[in-house]
Design a protein around this motif. Structure first.
Motif, PDB file in Angstrom:
ATOM      1  N   PRO A   1       0.831  -1.212   0.000  1.00  0.00           N
ATOM      2  CA  PRO A   1       0.000   0.000   0.000  1.00  0.00           C
ATOM      3  C   PRO A   1       0.861   1.256   0.000  1.00  0.00           C
ATOM      4  O   PRO A   1       1.919   1.300   0.622  1.00  0.00           O
ATOM      5  CB  PRO A   1      -0.815  -0.134   1.293  1.00  0.00           C
ATOM      6  CG  PRO A   1      -0.036  -1.086   2.149  1.00  0.00           C
ATOM      7  CD  PRO A   1       0.643  -2.019   1.206  1.00  0.00           C
ATOM      8  N   GLN A   2       0.401   2.258  -0.723  1.00  0.00           N
ATOM      9  CA  GLN A   2       1.146   3.498  -0.855  1.00  0.00           C
ATOM     10  C   GLN A   2       0.576   4.570   0.070  1.00  0.00           C
ATOM     11  O   GLN A   2      -0.644   4.693   0.219  1.00  0.00           O
ATOM     12  CB  GLN A   2       1.094   3.987  -2.306  1.00  0.00           C
ATOM     13  CG  GLN A   2       1.695   3.010  -3.310  1.00  0.00           C
ATOM     14  CD  GLN A   2       3.171   2.770  -3.053  1.00  0.00           C
ATOM     15  OE1 GLN A   2       3.966   3.699  -3.041  1.00  0.00           O
ATOM     16  NE2 GLN A   2       3.536   1.517  -2.853  1.00  0.00           N
ATOM     17  N   ALA A   3       1.454   5.336   0.678  1.00  0.00           N
ATOM     18  CA  ALA A   3       1.023   6.427   1.549  1.00  0.00           C
ATOM     19  C   ALA A   3       0.442   7.548   0.699  1.00  0.00           C
ATOM     20  O   ALA A   3       1.038   7.973  -0.285  1.00  0.00           O
ATOM     21  CB  ALA A   3       2.204   6.937   2.365  1.00  0.00           C
TER      22      ALA A   3
ATOM     23  N   VAL B   1       5.056   4.710   6.421  1.00  0.00           N
ATOM     24  CA  VAL B   1       4.491   3.361   6.564  1.00  0.00           C
ATOM     25  C   VAL B   1       3.172   3.414   7.327  1.00  0.00           C
ATOM     26  O   VAL B   1       2.193   2.766   6.948  1.00  0.00           O
ATOM     27  CB  VAL B   1       5.499   2.439   7.286  1.00  0.00           C
ATOM     28  CG1 VAL B   1       4.846   1.102   7.618  1.00  0.00           C
ATOM     29  CG2 VAL B   1       6.739   2.226   6.432  1.00  0.00           C
ATOM     30  N   LEU B   2       3.116   4.183   8.400  1.00  0.00           N
ATOM     31  CA  LEU B   2       1.908   4.266   9.209  1.00  0.00           C
ATOM     32  C   LEU B   2       0.750   4.853   8.420  1.00  0.00           C
ATOM     33  O   LEU B   2      -0.390   4.394   8.524  1.00  0.00           O
ATOM     34  CB  LEU B   2       2.185   5.114  10.450  1.00  0.00           C
ATOM     35  CG  LEU B   2       1.056   5.231  11.481  1.00  0.00           C
ATOM     36  CD1 LEU B   2       0.612   3.860  11.955  1.00  0.00           C
ATOM     37  CD2 LEU B   2       1.503   6.083  12.651  1.00  0.00           C
ATOM     38  N   ARG B   3       1.017   5.854   7.618  1.00  0.00           N
ATOM     39  CA  ARG B   3      -0.029   6.464   6.801  1.00  0.00           C
ATOM     40  C   ARG B   3      -0.552   5.482   5.763  1.00  0.00           C
ATOM     41  O   ARG B   3      -1.739   5.455   5.460  1.00  0.00           O
ATOM     42  CB  ARG B   3       0.532   7.718   6.123  1.00  0.00           C
ATOM     43  CG  ARG B   3      -0.420   8.410   5.178  1.00  0.00           C
ATOM     44  CD  ARG B   3      -1.626   8.966   5.902  1.00  0.00           C
ATOM     45  NE  ARG B   3      -2.572   9.539   4.954  1.00  0.00           N
ATOM     46  CZ  ARG B   3      -3.890   9.487   5.089  1.00  0.00           C
ATOM     47  NH1 ARG B   3      -4.432   8.905   6.139  1.00  0.00           N
ATOM     48  NH2 ARG B   3      -4.686  10.027   4.195  1.00  0.00           N
TER      49      ARG B   3
ATOM     50  N   PRO C   1      -6.310   9.585   9.579  1.00  0.00           N
ATOM     51  CA  PRO C   1      -5.387  10.715   9.419  1.00  0.00           C
ATOM     52  C   PRO C   1      -4.443  10.803  10.610  1.00  0.00           C
ATOM     53  O   PRO C   1      -4.822  10.485  11.741  1.00  0.00           O
ATOM     54  CB  PRO C   1      -6.334  11.929   9.360  1.00  0.00           C
ATOM     55  CG  PRO C   1      -7.650  11.374   8.941  1.00  0.00           C
ATOM     56  CD  PRO C   1      -7.729  10.004   9.531  1.00  0.00           C
ATOM     57  N   LEU C   2      -3.225  11.268  10.379  1.00  0.00           N
ATOM     58  CA  LEU C   2      -2.212  11.334  11.423  1.00  0.00           C
ATOM     59  C   LEU C   2      -2.084  12.752  11.962  1.00  0.00           C
ATOM     60  O   LEU C   2      -2.035  13.720  11.209  1.00  0.00           O
ATOM     61  CB  LEU C   2      -0.855  10.888  10.880  1.00  0.00           C
ATOM     62  CG  LEU C   2      -0.761   9.464  10.318  1.00  0.00           C
ATOM     63  CD1 LEU C   2       0.665   9.184   9.856  1.00  0.00           C
ATOM     64  CD2 LEU C   2      -1.205   8.447  11.351  1.00  0.00           C
TER      65      LEU C   2
ATOM     66  N   ALA D   1       2.993  16.275   3.662  1.00  0.00           N
ATOM     67  CA  ALA D   1       1.636  16.170   3.128  1.00  0.00           C
ATOM     68  C   ALA D   1       0.853  15.024   3.753  1.00  0.00           C
ATOM     69  O   ALA D   1      -0.372  14.963   3.602  1.00  0.00           O
ATOM     70  CB  ALA D   1       1.683  15.986   1.610  1.00  0.00           C
ATOM     71  N   MET D   2       1.521  14.124   4.460  1.00  0.00           N
ATOM     72  CA  MET D   2       0.851  12.985   5.082  1.00  0.00           C
ATOM     73  C   MET D   2       0.377  13.291   6.497  1.00  0.00           C
ATOM     74  O   MET D   2      -0.220  12.439   7.145  1.00  0.00           O
ATOM     75  CB  MET D   2       1.790  11.774   5.094  1.00  0.00           C
ATOM     76  CG  MET D   2       2.217  11.350   3.708  1.00  0.00           C
ATOM     77  SD  MET D   2       3.462  10.048   3.734  1.00  0.00           S
ATOM     78  CE  MET D   2       4.041  10.146   2.023  1.00  0.00           C
TER      79      MET D   2
END
Length: 227
Positions: free
Chosen positions: A11-13, A132-134, A140-141, A154-155
Motif C-alpha cells: 500500500p502506498q502512503a 508506513v503508518l499512513r 489521518p495522522l 503532506a501525510m
C-alpha cells in the motif's frame, strides 16, 4: 520458457487532508480498557454535556486483546453519542513501535484521527515510520514533537504543540494543555492564559480537570469554555 515475475507493491502512503484542530475542545480519557457499556455511556454523556469534542482515548503502554475490543466499542458508542474519537499514544513513534499503531488504527474504524506519539527527531527513520503508518491504516495522522521532513509533510493532517509555545498557530494545530498548577498563587495566571485557548483548539489532560463528578465545570473548565 522463462518465468515472468510480477512485482507486487504494498500500500502506498497518500496525502492527508488537514483537520480543523483549531475547533477542538478535546479531552483525554485513560484506563478505559475494562469499561462496561454503562461506564462508556455515562462518561460520554458527561463529555457531551460539558461541550467537549473530540474524545482522546489514551492507549495503554502494553495494549491487550481486550484493549482492541474496548477501543472498537468506545469508537462506536462515541459516534452514536455524536462525538469524535482521537486515538493517542504517549511513547514516541519509531519503526519498532509501528505494529501497535497500525493495529490501533485498524481497530478504531470510524475514529477521527490517530496521534501516534511524539516524534523522536526529524530523521529519515522517523519519516519512514510516518510513511508506513499512513499507508498501513486508514486514520489521518496528527503529530507532535520534532518537525517533519518535507517529503512526508503532506501525510500529516495536523499537529499538537505545547500550550506555552510562541508563534503563529494555524487551523491545523492544537495546544496540549498542561495540568493546572496546585499552588494557589500560580493558578490565577494559569487560568488567565487558559482563557485565551478556546479560539485556538486544545487537548485537555483529563475530564476531571474540566468537570466535577456532578457534571459541573471546574474553574479551569469555565476558563476554557468561557462559561
Amino acid at each position: 520458457m522463462p518465468v515472468q515475475r510480477r512485482l507486487v507493491r504494498g500500500p502506498q502512503a497518500r496525502p492527508s487532508p488537514p483537520l480543523p484542530l483549531k475547533g477542538w475542545r478535546a479531552v483525554t480519557l485513560e484506563d478505559w480498557s475494562d469499561w462496561t457499556r454503562d461506564e462508556w455511556t455515562g462518561t460520554l454523556r458527561r463529555v457531551r454535556r460539558a461541550g467537549l469534542n473530540p474524545v482522546a482515548l489514551a492507549m495503554p503502554d502494553v495494549p491487550t486483546l481486550n484493549t482492541g475490543r474496548a477501543l472498537g466499542l468506545g469508537v462506536r458508542l462515541a459516534r452514536r453519542a455524536g462525538l469524535d474519537v482521537v486515538v493517542t499514544f504517549g511513547a514516541p513513534l519509531t519503526l519498532e513501535s509501528l505494529p501497535s499503531r497500525v493495529t490501533a488504527g485498524l481497530q478504531a474504524s470510524g475514529a477521527l484521527a490517530l496521534l501516534p506519539g511524539p516524534l523522536p527527531d526529524s530523521s529519515l527513520r522517523t519519516a519512514q515510520a510516518i510513511r508506513v503508518l499512513r499507508a498501513a491504516q486508514p486514520l489521518p495522522l496528527v503529530t507532535e514533537g520534532a518537525p517533519v521532513r518535507t517529503e512526508v509533510r503532506a501525510m500529516i493532517a495536523g499537529t499538537v504543540t505545547d500550550a506555552s509555545s510562541v508563534g503563529t498557530i494555524t487551523a491545523s494545530a492544537a495546544f496540549r494543555l498542561p495540568a493546572a498548577p496546585r499552588l494557589p498563587w500560580k493558578q490565577a495566571r494559569f487560568l488567565e492564559a487558559a482563557s485565551a485557548l478556546p479560539d485556538r483548539g486544545w487537548l485537555s489532560p483529563s475530564l476531571d480537570a474540566l468537570t466535577d463528578t456532578g457534571g459541573g465545570l471546574t474553574p479551569l473548565g469555565r476558563a476554557l469554555l468561557r462559561r
